[in-house]
Design a protein around this motif. Structure first.
Motif, PDB file in Angstrom:
ATOM      1  N   CYS A 221       0.829  -1.212   0.000  1.00 14.77           N
ATOM      2  CA  CYS A 221       0.000   0.000   0.000  1.00 14.77           C
ATOM      3  C   CYS A 221       0.863   1.261   0.000  1.00 14.77           C
ATOM      4  O   CYS A 221       0.561   2.223  -0.707  1.00 14.77           O
ATOM      5  N   VAL A 222       1.928   1.258   0.778  1.00 18.28           N
ATOM      6  CA  VAL A 222       2.825   2.408   0.821  1.00 18.28           C
ATOM      7  C   VAL A 222       3.494   2.614  -0.537  1.00 18.28           C
ATOM      8  O   VAL A 222       3.583   3.736  -1.044  1.00 18.28           O
ATOM      9  N   ILE A 223       3.957   1.548  -1.160  1.00 17.86           N
ATOM     10  CA  ILE A 223       4.590   1.645  -2.479  1.00 17.86           C
ATOM     11  C   ILE A 223       3.591   2.144  -3.517  1.00 17.86           C
ATOM     12  O   ILE A 223       3.915   2.993  -4.353  1.00 17.86           O
ATOM     13  N   ALA A 224       2.371   1.647  -3.463  1.00 20.05           N
ATOM     14  CA  ALA A 224       1.341   2.085  -4.399  1.00 20.05           C
ATOM     15  C   ALA A 224       1.015   3.565  -4.193  1.00 20.05           C
ATOM     16  O   ALA A 224       0.832   4.312  -5.163  1.00 20.05           O
ATOM     17  N   LEU A 225       0.965   4.013  -2.959  1.00 20.97           N
ATOM     18  CA  LEU A 225       0.696   5.414  -2.660  1.00 20.97           C
ATOM     19  C   LEU A 225       1.816   6.308  -3.188  1.00 20.97           C
ATOM     20  O   LEU A 225       1.553   7.346  -3.797  1.00 20.97           O
TER      21      LEU A 225
ATOM     22  N   TYR B 291       1.525   6.510  -6.954  1.00 20.24           N
ATOM     23  CA  TYR B 291       0.391   7.363  -7.320  1.00 20.24           C
ATOM     24  C   TYR B 291       0.751   8.834  -7.188  1.00 20.24           C
ATOM     25  O   TYR B 291       0.458   9.642  -8.076  1.00 20.24           O
ATOM     26  N   ILE B 292       1.398   9.198  -6.097  1.00 20.36           N
ATOM     27  CA  ILE B 292       1.789  10.593  -5.875  1.00 20.36           C
ATOM     28  C   ILE B 292       2.789  11.048  -6.943  1.00 20.36           C
ATOM     29  O   ILE B 292       2.682  12.157  -7.472  1.00 20.36           O
ATOM     30  N   CYS B 293       3.751  10.204  -7.281  1.00 18.46           N
ATOM     31  CA  CYS B 293       4.735  10.555  -8.309  1.00 18.46           C
ATOM     32  C   CYS B 293       4.075  10.749  -9.677  1.00 18.46           C
ATOM     33  O   CYS B 293       4.364  11.726 -10.381  1.00 18.46           O
ATOM     34  N   ILE B 294       3.203   9.847 -10.059  1.00 17.07           N
ATOM     35  CA  ILE B 294       2.533   9.953 -11.353  1.00 17.07           C
ATOM     36  C   ILE B 294       1.629  11.174 -11.387  1.00 17.07           C
ATOM     37  O   ILE B 294       1.579  11.902 -12.381  1.00 17.07           O
ATOM     38  N   ARG B 295       0.937  11.450 -10.304  1.00 11.30           N
ATOM     39  CA  ARG B 295       0.063  12.615 -10.237  1.00 11.30           C
ATOM     40  C   ARG B 295       0.867  13.904 -10.370  1.00 11.30           C
ATOM     41  O   ARG B 295       0.469  14.830 -11.073  1.00 11.30           O
TER      42      ARG B 295
ATOM     43  N   ASN C 272       0.514  16.661 -13.451  1.00 10.20           N
ATOM     44  CA  ASN C 272       0.174  18.054 -13.171  1.00 10.20           C
ATOM     45  C   ASN C 272       1.281  19.022 -13.562  1.00 10.20           C
ATOM     46  O   ASN C 272       1.017  20.104 -14.086  1.00 10.20           O
ATOM     47  N   ASN C 273       2.542  18.691 -13.318  1.00  9.58           N
ATOM     48  CA  ASN C 273       3.638  19.622 -13.515  1.00  9.58           C
ATOM     49  C   ASN C 273       4.511  19.319 -14.713  1.00  9.58           C
ATOM     50  O   ASN C 273       5.326  20.142 -15.099  1.00  9.58           O
ATOM     51  N   GLY C 274       4.396  18.158 -15.282  1.00 10.78           N
ATOM     52  CA  GLY C 274       5.264  17.790 -16.384  1.00 10.78           C
ATOM     53  C   GLY C 274       6.646  17.415 -15.877  1.00 10.78           C
ATOM     54  O   GLY C 274       6.935  17.457 -14.685  1.00 10.78           O
ATOM     55  N   LEU C 275       7.504  17.064 -16.797  1.00  7.36           N
ATOM     56  CA  LEU C 275       8.843  16.639 -16.413  1.00  7.36           C
ATOM     57  C   LEU C 275       9.787  17.809 -16.235  1.00  7.36           C
ATOM     58  O   LEU C 275      10.756  17.724 -15.517  1.00  7.36           O
ATOM     59  N   ASP C 276       9.534  18.898 -16.914  1.00  6.22           N
ATOM     60  CA  ASP C 276      10.461  20.003 -16.866  1.00  6.22           C
ATOM     61  C   ASP C 276       9.707  21.308 -17.076  1.00  6.22           C
ATOM     62  O   ASP C 276       8.791  21.383 -17.873  1.00  6.22           O
ATOM     63  N   SER C 277      10.112  22.334 -16.383  1.00  4.85           N
ATOM     64  CA  SER C 277       9.477  23.632 -16.537  1.00  4.85           C
ATOM     65  C   SER C 277      10.271  24.538 -17.459  1.00  4.85           C
ATOM     66  O   SER C 277       9.947  25.692 -17.633  1.00  4.85           O
ATOM     67  N   CYS C 278      11.307  24.029 -18.069  1.00  2.00           N
ATOM     68  CA  CYS C 278      12.145  24.812 -18.969  1.00  2.00           C
ATOM     69  C   CYS C 278      11.417  25.015 -20.290  1.00  2.00           C
ATOM     70  O   CYS C 278      10.898  24.075 -20.879  1.00  2.00           O
ATOM     71  N   SER C 279      11.428  26.255 -20.773  1.00  2.00           N
ATOM     72  CA  SER C 279      10.758  26.559 -22.035  1.00  2.00           C
ATOM     73  C   SER C 279      11.637  26.272 -23.238  1.00  2.00           C
ATOM     74  O   SER C 279      11.166  26.253 -24.357  1.00  2.00           O
TER      75      SER C 279
END
Length: 66
Positions: free
Chosen positions: A10-14, A17-21, A25-32
């Motif tokens: 359950c901890v590994i799944a959580l 999930y948090i990493c994928i979310r 939401n933020n993408g891999l990089d914020s560099c334009s």
């Protein structure tokens, strides 16, 4: 499987999930990719390395469908 095994799974799944979310939401990089006016990132002095890094990250995004 006992309770400890289920708790670890359950901890590994959580965490997964948090990493994928976060990636969705933020993408891999914020560099334009506009390195001409940037002086804050680690690639500011080496534009070619920055372009290669951005290209690798874009390929990863495409591979993961993000």
């Amino acid at each position: 499987m006992n309770f400890a095994d289920i708790a670890v799974l359950c901890v590994i799944a959580l965490i997964a999930y948090i990493c994928i979310r976060y990636l969705v939401n933020n993408g891999l990089d914020s560099c334009s990719g506009e390195c001409g006016g940037c002086s804050t990132c680690k690639w500011a002095r080496d534009v070619e390395k920055a372009r290669r890094s951005i290209a690798r990250k874009k390929k990863l995004k495409k591979l993961l469908h993000l």
